[in-house]
Design a protein around this motif. Structure first.
Motif, PDB file in Angstrom:
ATOM      1  N   PHE A  89       6.709  10.971   4.973  1.00 37.74           N
ATOM      2  CA  PHE A  89       5.544  10.826   4.120  1.00 37.74           C
ATOM      3  C   PHE A  89       4.630   9.832   4.839  1.00 37.74           C
ATOM      4  O   PHE A  89       4.889   8.626   4.864  1.00 37.74           O
ATOM      5  N   VAL A  90       3.577  10.355   5.456  1.00 41.55           N
ATOM      6  CA  VAL A  90       2.794   9.565   6.402  1.00 41.55           C
ATOM      7  C   VAL A  90       1.555   8.960   5.734  1.00 41.55           C
ATOM      8  O   VAL A  90       0.742   9.676   5.141  1.00 41.55           O
ATOM      9  N   LEU A  91       1.441   7.648   5.867  1.00 39.57           N
ATOM     10  CA  LEU A  91       0.256   6.930   5.396  1.00 39.57           C
ATOM     11  C   LEU A  91      -0.631   6.645   6.590  1.00 39.57           C
ATOM     12  O   LEU A  91      -0.200   6.059   7.583  1.00 39.57           O
ATOM     13  N   ILE A  92      -1.903   7.081   6.507  1.00 39.43           N
ATOM     14  CA  ILE A  92      -2.870   6.851   7.580  1.00 39.43           C
ATOM     15  C   ILE A  92      -3.963   5.947   7.031  1.00 39.43           C
ATOM     16  O   ILE A  92      -4.635   6.298   6.059  1.00 39.43           O
ATOM     17  N   GLN A  93      -4.127   4.787   7.645  1.00 41.35           N
ATOM     18  CA  GLN A  93      -5.104   3.813   7.154  1.00 41.35           C
ATOM     19  C   GLN A  93      -6.102   3.461   8.250  1.00 41.35           C
ATOM     20  O   GLN A  93      -5.744   3.341   9.423  1.00 41.35           O
ATOM     21  N   TYR A  94      -7.360   3.302   7.835  1.00 43.84           N
ATOM     22  CA  TYR A  94      -8.414   2.871   8.743  1.00 43.84           C
ATOM     23  C   TYR A  94      -9.012   1.577   8.195  1.00 43.84           C
ATOM     24  O   TYR A  94      -9.259   1.454   6.994  1.00 43.84           O
ATOM     25  N   PHE A  95      -9.236   0.608   9.091  1.00 45.53           N
ATOM     26  CA  PHE A  95      -9.793  -0.677   8.678  1.00 45.53           C
ATOM     27  C   PHE A  95     -10.995  -1.023   9.543  1.00 45.53           C
ATOM     28  O   PHE A  95     -10.957  -0.853  10.772  1.00 45.53           O
ATOM     29  N   ALA A  96     -12.062  -1.506   8.879  1.00 49.87           N
ATOM     30  CA  ALA A  96     -13.211  -2.010   9.633  1.00 49.87           C
ATOM     31  C   ALA A  96     -12.855  -3.392  10.184  1.00 49.87           C
ATOM     32  O   ALA A  96     -12.397  -4.262   9.439  1.00 49.87           O
ATOM     33  N   VAL A  97     -13.042  -3.597  11.479  1.00 49.50           N
ATOM     34  CA  VAL A  97     -12.759  -4.885  12.110  1.00 49.50           C
ATOM     35  C   VAL A  97     -14.080  -5.609  12.322  1.00 49.50           C
ATOM     36  O   VAL A  97     -14.972  -5.091  12.997  1.00 49.50           O
ATOM     37  N   ARG A  98     -14.198  -6.771  11.730  1.00 51.33           N
ATOM     38  CA  ARG A  98     -15.447  -7.530  11.814  1.00 51.33           C
ATOM     39  C   ARG A  98     -15.176  -8.941  12.307  1.00 51.33           C
ATOM     40  O   ARG A  98     -14.079  -9.483  12.095  1.00 51.33           O
TER      41      ARG A  98
ATOM     42  N   THR B 259      -0.914   4.079  11.365  1.00 56.02           N
ATOM     43  CA  THR B 259      -0.195   5.232  10.820  1.00 56.02           C
ATOM     44  C   THR B 259       1.272   4.879  10.688  1.00 56.02           C
ATOM     45  O   THR B 259       1.860   4.313  11.607  1.00 56.02           O
ATOM     46  N   MET B 260       1.883   5.220   9.539  1.00 59.71           N
ATOM     47  CA  MET B 260       3.274   4.821   9.315  1.00 59.71           C
ATOM     48  C   MET B 260       3.973   5.793   8.386  1.00 59.71           C
ATOM     49  O   MET B 260       3.383   6.292   7.412  1.00 59.71           O
ATOM     50  N   ASP B 261       5.232   6.076   8.681  1.00 64.93           N
ATOM     51  CA  ASP B 261       6.063   6.883   7.782  1.00 64.93           C
ATOM     52  C   ASP B 261       6.586   5.959   6.685  1.00 64.93           C
ATOM     53  O   ASP B 261       7.423   5.082   6.938  1.00 64.93           O
TER      54      ASP B 261
ATOM     55  N   ARG C   5       9.128   4.391  -0.042  1.00 62.20           N
ATOM     56  CA  ARG C   5       9.028   5.071  -1.334  1.00 62.20           C
ATOM     57  C   ARG C   5      10.400   5.239  -1.975  1.00 62.20           C
ATOM     58  O   ARG C   5      10.529   5.321  -3.198  1.00 62.20           O
ATOM     59  N   ALA C   6      11.449   5.269  -1.131  1.00 63.25           N
ATOM     60  CA  ALA C   6      12.804   5.494  -1.643  1.00 63.25           C
ATOM     61  C   ALA C   6      13.459   4.212  -2.139  1.00 63.25           C
ATOM     62  O   ALA C   6      14.546   4.254  -2.726  1.00 63.25           O
ATOM     63  N   LEU C   7      12.810   3.073  -1.920  1.00 61.70           N
ATOM     64  CA  LEU C   7      13.412   1.811  -2.349  1.00 61.70           C
ATOM     65  C   LEU C   7      13.505   1.740  -3.864  1.00 61.70           C
ATOM     66  O   LEU C   7      12.632   2.221  -4.589  1.00 61.70           O
ATOM     67  N   ASP C   8      14.583   1.106  -4.350  1.00 61.66           N
ATOM     68  CA  ASP C   8      14.798   0.984  -5.793  1.00 61.66           C
ATOM     69  C   ASP C   8      15.547  -0.310  -6.055  1.00 61.66           C
ATOM     70  O   ASP C   8      16.313  -0.786  -5.206  1.00 61.66           O
ATOM     71  N   GLY C   9      15.359  -0.887  -7.205  1.00 58.91           N
ATOM     72  CA  GLY C   9      16.082  -2.100  -7.547  1.00 58.91           C
ATOM     73  C   GLY C   9      15.677  -3.277  -6.679  1.00 58.91           C
ATOM     74  O   GLY C   9      14.491  -3.418  -6.334  1.00 58.91           O
ATOM     75  N   GLU C  10      16.659  -4.126  -6.307  1.00 58.52           N
ATOM     76  CA  GLU C  10      16.388  -5.312  -5.498  1.00 58.52           C
ATOM     77  C   GLU C  10      17.430  -5.427  -4.379  1.00 58.52           C
ATOM     78  O   GLU C  10      18.548  -4.919  -4.493  1.00 58.52           O
ATOM     79  N   LYS C  11      17.055  -6.123  -3.297  1.00 59.08           N
ATOM     80  CA  LYS C  11      17.996  -6.465  -2.223  1.00 59.08           C
ATOM     81  C   LYS C  11      17.802  -7.926  -1.908  1.00 59.08           C
ATOM     82  O   LYS C  11      16.759  -8.334  -1.394  1.00 59.08           O
TER      83      LYS C  11
END
Length: 411
Positions: A371-380, A393-395, A400-406
């Motif tokens: 499940f790929v998240l693609i993000q763009y950021f303006a660098v100023r 870009t990151m899978d 998303r599968a995390l649950d509870g606490e560690k």
């Protein structure tokens, strides 16, 4: 005009003495004792200078003796030459000079290793309570500061010695420095993972401190005089200017070095955030280019940076890329690096960033199990001027599968 001046000293090259010094080390290499060698070569050893030792080690390497062999005999060399090396007092007597600061650190480190640690180790041997163990850990953490001391000489002084043709001593000394680093780590590991073996703790601590104290002798009596005899004033200025970037051991310099003159060789890159010693300056720290590259490659996901003119300048090389990248894209316009069906989207995002309409934009897509998240950021910059676009870009399927606490560390 200082860039045209070579103010290195040119001392006479006594080839006959050099051959006799080589014979000293060769006999040690063959198994002769320190006392036997001292008795045989007393007349040669008298008045031996650090430069003599440097030349001798260079010649031994040329003769085929491996650096590792010279390194293994390093402690024996020091014992042979101890007391025979002439005293040299130059700029190291000037507070703030790099060698003066290194000597001050050596005195502070010696105090810790010969007074503080033995006292705390004795208490630990009598009673291995957690309090006494933790006190020894604090002591070991203190002497680990020696890593900064070694890094300054290795990264700032050694390059100039090598430039002057003095190659063997830096290689030998760097190898011993690394041995000391490992022994300090081993001593701390025994304390942190202590299981009741007090003698082993003592053995590891003494192995580290004894070799570190020996290195202090070698620096004070061989390395520093040799460096003072070799480096030019401009080079010492560069060493001084690069020292703060790496850091100081145990104690800070007593005062700033009052330079004799301005360093006319100072590079324009210095003002742009690049130092003579290859470090990149930031407002919140300093990294070598290698450290910066490794850091970016280890952050999860892929990074690509496009400058304000839409030119691709950089992409990270993590272990698992989401989208393929090749070095061929460097220098190309970002629109030409995307398929036609998505090029207009990228162009619209960048235009919005340039116009100040947006600061970021995100997309997410399903790619098989990813499940790929693609993000763009303006660098100023700090004034708000647009400098470029950062794509990340990151899978995020594992997130998303995390649950509870560690709350506990993994085995």
């Amino acid at each position: 005009m200082s860039e045209l001046i070579d103010n290195r000293s040119k001392k006479p090259y006594d080839k006959e003495k050099l051959e006799k010094l080589k014979e000293v080390i060769k006999e040690l290499h063959e198994g002769k004792t320190v006392d036997e060698v001292k008795a045989k070569f007393a007349d040669v050893l008298e008045g031996t200078s650090p430069l003599d030792i440097s030349r001798m080690e260079v010649e031994l390497v040329k003769d085929g003796l491996p650096i590792e062999e010279i390194q293994n005999l390093c402690d024996v060399h020091a014992e042979v030459f101890k007391g025979s090396i002439e005293e040299i007092h130059h700029a190291d007597e000037v507070p703030g000079h790099p060698v003066y600061t290194l000597r001050q650190e050596n005195m502070a480190l010696t105090n810790i290793m010969e007074e503080l640690i033995p006292e705390d180790l004795e208490k630990f041997m009598e009673n291995d309570s957690d309090d006494n163990r933790f006190k020894l850990i604090e002591d070991i953490n203190l002497i680990w500061d020696i890593d900064k001391h070694y890094s300054r000489k290795e990264n700032l002084i050694f390059p100039y010695l090598e430039k002057a043709g003095i190659t063997a001593p830096p290689q030998v000394m760097w190898g011993v420095d690394d041995e000391i680093r490992e022994k300090i780590k081993a001593a701390k590991k025994q304390l942190v993972e202590y299981s009741g073996n007090k003698e082993l703790v003592k053995e590891k601590i003494l192995a580290a401190t004894e070799q570190a104290v020996d290195m202090i002798f070698k620096e004070d009596s061989i390395l520093f005089p040799m460096a003072l005899d070799t480096l030019t004033e401009d080079e010492w200025i560069k060493v001084y200017e690069g020292s703060e970037e790496i850091g100081y051991a145990v104690i800070p310099p007593q005062k700033e070095w009052e330079l004799k003159r301005v360093n006319v060789l100072k590079k324009e890159e210095e003002d742009k955030g690049i130092t003579d010693s290859g470090f990149v300056k930031f407002e919140t720290g300093i990294l070598s280019s290698k450290e910066l590259e490794l850091m970016l490659n280890h952050i999860p996901g892929d990074f690509t940076f496009v400058d304000k003119d839409n030119i691709v300048k950089y992409f990270s090389q993590g272990k698992e890329r989401i989208f393929a990248r090749t070095k061929a894209i460097i220098g190309r316009t970002v629109e030409n690096c995307h398929p036609p069906k998505s090029a207009h989207i990228v162009e619209a995002i960048v235009n919005d960033f340039k116009a100040g309409k947006k600061e970021s934009e995100s997309f997410w897509i399903q790619m098989g199990e990813k499940f790929v998240l693609i993000q763009y950021f303006a660098v100023r910059d700090k004034d708000g001027q647009f400098m470029g676009t950062l794509e990340h870009t990151m899978d995020i399927a594992p997130l998303r599968a995390l649950d509870g606490e560690k709350r506990l560390m993994s085995e």
